[in-house]
Design a protein around this motif. Structure first.
Motif, short mmCIF file in Angstrom:
data_model
loop_
_atom_site.label_atom_id
_atom_site.label_comp_id
_atom_site.label_asym_id
_atom_site.label_seq_id
_atom_site.Cartn_x
_atom_site.Cartn_y
_atom_site.Cartn_z
N GLU A 1 -16.89 38.99 -47.09
CA GLU A 1 -16.65 40.48 -47.81
C GLU A 1 -17.08 41.28 -46.33
N LEU A 2 -17.14 40.40 -44.82
CA LEU A 2 -17.04 41.16 -44.04
C LEU A 2 -15.45 41.22 -42.98
N ASN A 3 -15.26 40.71 -43.67
CA ASN A 3 -13.49 40.17 -43.17
C ASN A 3 -13.61 39.49 -41.92
N ILE A 4 -14.39 38.55 -41.54
CA ILE A 4 -14.76 37.98 -40.46
C ILE A 4 -14.34 36.56 -40.90
N ARG A 5 -13.19 36.74 -39.37
CA ARG A 5 -12.30 35.42 -39.57
C ARG A 5 -12.93 34.40 -38.52
N CYS A 6 -12.86 33.06 -39.03
CA CYS A 6 -13.56 32.26 -37.88
C CYS A 6 -12.42 30.52 -38.30
N ARG A 7 -12.83 29.41 -38.17
CA ARG A 7 -12.22 28.48 -37.93
C ARG A 7 -13.21 27.73 -38.46
N ALA A 8 -13.07 27.80 -39.82
CA ALA A 8 -14.28 27.24 -41.40
C ALA A 8 -14.52 25.30 -40.90
N VAL A 9 -15.30 24.99 -41.29
CA VAL A 9 -15.41 23.61 -40.64
C VAL A 9 -15.82 22.79 -42.23
N ILE A 10 -15.71 22.48 -42.94
CA ILE A 10 -15.76 21.42 -44.56
C ILE A 10 -16.60 20.88 -44.68
#
Length: 89
Positions: free
Chosen positions: A78-87
């Motif tokens: 929602e806040l357009n924050i980019r991060c490397r997601a670990v599923i």
């Protein structure tokens, strides 16, 4: 003089809003990292548990952590924050 003070006030307000947005961004990213680590710990402890009550508790904890993780990812999006997601598993 009154115009200058109005401009100063709006610049101060924008600066405060930017600082608040940065704090929220940082909190979300830290929360994602914290929940990911807790999920990893939960999985490791689950593998060592023998008693059925503790297995149930571990499963409920995992479900709660995954719900928190999903919430944090949704807020980040929602806040357009980019991060490397670990599923999580």
């Amino acid at each position: 003089m009154a115009i200058k003070s109005l401009c100063d006030g709006s610049a101060k307000k924008r600066k405060e809003e930017a600082a608040a947005a940065e704090r929220e961004r940082r909190e979300i990213l830290e929360g994602i990292e914290r929940v990911t680590k807790l999920l990893e710990q939960n999985q490791k402890s689950y593998d060592l548990i023998c008693e059925s009550e503790l297995v149930d508790a571990s499963i409920y904890e995992e479900l709660a952590l995954k719900a928190r993780y999903a919430y944090l990812l949704r807020r980040a999006k929602e806040l357009n924050i980019r991060c490397r997601a670990v599923i999580p598993r």
